[in-house]
Structures are given as structure tokens and as C-alpha cells.
Design an enzyme around this catalytic site. Structure first.
Site, short mmCIF file in Angstrom:
data_model
loop_
_atom_site.label_atom_id
_atom_site.label_comp_id
_atom_site.label_asym_id
_atom_site.label_seq_id
_atom_site.Cartn_x
_atom_site.Cartn_y
_atom_site.Cartn_z
N ALA A 164 -2.89 10.45 12.23
CA ALA A 164 -3.55 11.62 11.62
C ALA A 164 -2.85 12.04 10.32
O ALA A 164 -3.51 12.50 9.39
CB ALA A 164 -3.58 12.77 12.62
N ARG A 207 -7.97 9.65 -1.76
CA ARG A 207 -9.22 8.91 -1.89
C ARG A 207 -10.47 9.77 -1.76
O ARG A 207 -11.58 9.30 -2.02
CB ARG A 207 -9.26 7.78 -0.85
CG ARG A 207 -8.08 6.82 -0.94
CD ARG A 207 -7.96 6.20 -2.31
NE ARG A 207 -6.90 5.18 -2.35
CZ ARG A 207 -6.67 4.38 -3.39
NH1 ARG A 207 -7.42 4.50 -4.49
NH2 ARG A 207 -5.70 3.50 -3.36
N SER A 251 -13.30 -12.30 7.20
CA SER A 251 -12.82 -13.45 6.41
C SER A 251 -13.96 -14.13 5.67
O SER A 251 -15.06 -14.28 6.20
CB SER A 251 -12.17 -14.45 7.35
OG SER A 251 -11.93 -15.66 6.68
N MET A 252 -13.67 -14.55 4.45
CA MET A 252 -14.66 -15.37 3.71
C MET A 252 -14.25 -16.83 3.76
O MET A 252 -14.83 -17.66 3.09
CB MET A 252 -14.76 -14.90 2.27
CG MET A 252 -15.50 -13.61 2.11
SD MET A 252 -15.40 -13.05 0.42
CE MET A 252 -17.03 -13.42 -0.14
N ARG A 263 -4.33 -0.76 -0.18
CA ARG A 263 -3.04 -0.43 -0.82
C ARG A 263 -2.21 0.52 0.05
O ARG A 263 -1.01 0.67 -0.16
CB ARG A 263 -3.27 0.21 -2.19
CG ARG A 263 -3.88 -0.70 -3.21
CD ARG A 263 -2.98 -1.87 -3.55
NE ARG A 263 -1.71 -1.46 -4.10
CZ ARG A 263 -1.49 -1.17 -5.39
NH1 ARG A 263 -2.46 -1.30 -6.24
NH2 ARG A 263 -0.30 -0.77 -5.81
C1 LIG Z 1 -7.40 7.43 -8.53
C2 LIG Z 1 -6.48 6.29 -8.23
C3 LIG Z 1 -6.29 5.31 -9.17
C4 LIG Z 1 -5.43 4.23 -8.93
N1 LIG Z 1 -5.27 3.26 -9.86
C5 LIG Z 1 -4.44 2.22 -9.64
C6 LIG Z 1 -4.26 1.18 -10.61
O1 LIG Z 1 -4.86 1.20 -11.66
N2 LIG Z 1 -3.43 0.15 -10.32
C7 LIG Z 1 -2.72 0.11 -9.15
O2 LIG Z 1 -1.97 -0.83 -8.94
N3 LIG Z 1 -2.88 1.06 -8.20
C8 LIG Z 1 -3.70 2.11 -8.42
N4 LIG Z 1 -3.87 3.07 -7.45
C9 LIG Z 1 -3.16 2.91 -6.19
C10 LIG Z 1 -1.92 3.85 -6.07
O3 LIG Z 1 -1.02 3.62 -7.12
C11 LIG Z 1 -1.21 3.59 -4.73
O4 LIG Z 1 -0.65 2.31 -4.71
C12 LIG Z 1 -2.13 3.70 -3.55
O5 LIG Z 1 -2.95 4.83 -3.67
C13 LIG Z 1 -1.31 3.78 -2.26
O6 LIG Z 1 -0.85 5.11 -2.08
P1 LIG Z 1 0.68 5.50 -1.92
O7 LIG Z 1 1.46 5.08 -3.12
O8 LIG Z 1 0.73 6.94 -1.59
O9 LIG Z 1 1.25 4.59 -0.75
P2 LIG Z 1 0.94 4.47 0.81
O10 LIG Z 1 1.07 3.04 1.10
O11 LIG Z 1 -0.32 5.16 1.18
O12 LIG Z 1 2.17 5.17 1.46
C14 LIG Z 1 2.20 6.57 1.77
C15 LIG Z 1 3.48 7.17 1.24
O13 LIG Z 1 4.60 6.54 1.85
C16 LIG Z 1 5.66 6.44 0.90
N5 LIG Z 1 5.96 5.01 0.66
C17 LIG Z 1 5.29 3.95 1.16
N6 LIG Z 1 5.85 2.80 0.78
C18 LIG Z 1 6.90 3.14 0.01
C19 LIG Z 1 7.86 2.39 -0.70
N7 LIG Z 1 7.91 1.07 -0.69
N8 LIG Z 1 8.82 3.06 -1.38
C20 LIG Z 1 8.84 4.42 -1.42
N9 LIG Z 1 7.92 5.19 -0.78
C21 LIG Z 1 6.98 4.56 -0.08
C22 LIG Z 1 5.18 7.14 -0.38
O14 LIG Z 1 5.59 8.50 -0.30
C23 LIG Z 1 3.69 7.04 -0.27
O15 LIG Z 1 3.00 8.05 -0.98
C24 LIG Z 1 -4.72 4.16 -7.69
C25 LIG Z 1 -4.91 5.17 -6.74
C26 LIG Z 1 -5.77 6.22 -6.99
C27 LIG Z 1 -5.96 7.27 -5.93
#
Ligand SMILES: Cc1cc2nc3c(=O)[nH]c(=O)nc-3n(C[C@H](O)[C@H](O)[C@H](O)COP(=O)(O)OP(=O)(O)OC[C@H]3O[C@@H](n4cnc5c(N)ncnc54)[C@H](O)[C@@H]3O)c2cc1C
Length: 247
Positions: free
Chosen positions: A193, A203, A98-99, A88
């Protein structure tokens, strides 16, 4: 699970300092020695100055310079569930086994029971394990035994059916649909980093699932060897902070 550092930017903290000092110097970093670049930073030795500057950057949320050094990790044997969670993160680059092109046709289903092809969560073997969002507490011995048996039987049967479907000519890309979400996968992933700190914020935190926490902790251990000033401060002061990606 096995996590290894495959490749990484050499001397990442020198690069972080060069990038950061670029912002505040009249001279061009490309034409200035590292010693001169760091002259105005407090500290007796070059190492001290690097430490001063990196601490300052982290304390002030000046995270841009941490985007320059990259690291590539190889991860063996995580579940597809864990893989779905880590992928994500959109600023991490991935290659996932790959599977469609790798078919697990020579696996003994009896080994599957023992965790050969599928991750067996600790709660399966430990009756006292209580997971997050779990309504019930620890279970009695009989339930624990039946629960473990059901889990192991189910994954064994799934691989048995998968192999039978392959033998009957179903393509691996379609036979895989019967496999469990805990099926193991190998992965290569690269990130800078700054992103590594962000991934760890989310995580390695207490609310993340045990498997991705375990993987992230292993990544953090490798990061501390690769980029020590940064990740020692991260571990000591920043891990598990909220509102993570400050400007
Ligand atoms: C404990 C836990 C439970 C979770 N449960 C679920 C769940 O039930 N269902 C689910 O779908 N997901 C779930 N997630 C996933 C979570 O919602 C995030 O999608 C995922 O952790 C990616 O992190 P991030 O949003 O920080 O994005 P990253 O892709 O890591 O991006 C890093 C940062 O860049 C910025 N960014 C990146 N892309 C964009 C964008 N398009 N627009 C604006 N800002 C952006 C944001 O500031 C973001 O924080 C969970 C995560 C955790 C840690």
C-alpha cells in the site's frame, strides 16, 4: 485498457493497525486481541479507532505499516510505452506478457488500424488535443485527417510486416523488433500500500502521461475499495503532493 484487482491482503487496515501498534505496545501483538491492541486509540467503535490511527500515521508520515498489505492487479491492453514507465518502479513486482512466446500471427492488420493490437492515443482522433511538451497548438482539419491516416497506416503496415516475417520463418522474438512501442501488452503487478501511494504520487500527477495516469486512476479506484480509510485520505489530502516518500 482494463484493470482488475486479482488478489489482495484480506482486511489490510487491521494489519496496518496491528503493525503500527506493535511499535508502541509492551505486549506482543501475536498474543493480544485486536480490540485490546486498539484500546488506547481514540474513537467510540473499533472502526473509529482504526480510522483515527490510520489518519494519524498518514498525517505524520509514518508509512512503514503501510508496507505490510499487498495487492495484485491485472492490467490488460496498455502500450509497451506505458509498461516501460510503470516498470521503472523497483518495489513493484511484475509479470509481463512475452513477445517471444506469444506470437500475434492470427491478427487481421485491418483490425490493427482500429486499435486492436496497438493503443491509439486520443490525440490521433482529436485535433484539439494538446499534449505535454508540445510546441504546436490544435491543428486544422486537413492536417488532423492526414495525421490520423498516417498513424493508422503505419501501425497496420508494421503488423503486416511482422506477420510476413513470421511466415518467412523469422522467430517471434526477432520479428517483434518491427512492432511499434504502442503495441498492447498484458501485465500482472503486485505492490504494497505504501508503494501504491508512491506510484500514484508520480503517475496520477498532472505531469505524467495520459495513459499511465488513466491506469493509475483505475488502480486508485480499486485501492479505495480494498483499503478504504487509507485511500480515501490519500485522495482527499495527499494525492499530487511533492517530496513524497517521507520517513
Ligand atoms: C513525469 C515523469 C517523467 C519521467 N521522465 C523520465 C525520463 O525522461 N527518463 C527516465 O529515465 N525516467 C523518467 N521518469 C522515471 C523517474 O525518473 C523514476 O525512475 C521512476 O518514476 C521511478 O520512481 P522512483 O525514482 O521514485 O523509484 P522507485 O523505484 O519507485 O522507488 C521508490 C523510492 O525508493 C527509493 N529508491 C529506490 N531505489 C533506490 C536506489 N537505488 N537508490 C536510492 N533510492 C532508491 C527512492 O526514494 C524512490 O523514490 C519519469 C517519471 C515521471 C513521473
Amino acid at each position: 485498457m482494463d484493470v482488475q484487482l486479482l488478489e489482495a491482503t484480506e482486511d489490510p487496515e487491521r494489519l496496518i493497525c496491528q503493525a503500527a501498534r506493535n511499535d508502541y505496545m509492551e505486549e506482543f501483538v501475536g498474543e493480544t486481541s485486536f480490540e485490546e491492541i486498539m484500546e488506547e486509540v481514540g474513537g467510540d467503535s473499533l472502526e473509529d479507532r482504526q480510522e483515527t490511527l490510520i489518519h494519524h500515521l498518514l498525517d505524520h508520515g509514518h508509512f512503514g505499516p503501510f508496507e505490510h498489505p499487498h495487492a495484485t492487479f491485472a492490467v490488460k491492453g496498455i502500450s509497451r510505452s506505458c509498461m516501460a514507465q510503470i516498470t521503472r518502479h523497483r518495489h513493484v513486482s511484475f509479470d509481463v506478457q512475452s513477445m517471444r512466446y506469444v506470437s500475434f500471427d492470427d491478427v487481421d492488420p485491418a483490425d490493427v488500424r482500429e486499435g486492436e493490437m496497438v493503443v491509439v492515443p486520443p490525440s490521433v482522433d482529436d485535433p484539439d488535443w494538446v499534449g505535454r511538451n508540445q510546441d504546436t497548438g490544435p491543428v486544422d482539419d486537413e492536417t488532423a485527417k492526414r495525421r490520423e491516416e498516417l498513424f493508422r497506416e503505419t501501425i497496420e503496415n508494421a503488423f503486416d510486416s511482422y506477420q510476413e516475417l513470421l511466415e518467412m520463418g523469422l522467430p517471434p522474438e526477432d520479428a517483434r523488433y518491427v512492432l511499434p512501442i504502442g503495441t498492447k501488452v498484458n501485465m500482472v503487478m503486485s505492490m504494497n500500500a505504501r508503494m501504491l501511494m508512491h506510484v500514484a504520487d508520480m503517475r496520477a500527477a498532472a505531469d505524467a502521461q495520459w495513459e499511465i495516469r488513466q491506469m493509475t486512476e483505475a488502480i486508485l479506484d480499486l485501492a479505495a475499495e480494498w483499503c478504504p480509510i487509507t485511500f480515501e485520505q490519500y485522495e482527499a489530502e495527499m494525492k499530487n503532493r511533492k517530496n513524497r516518500l517521507a520517513p
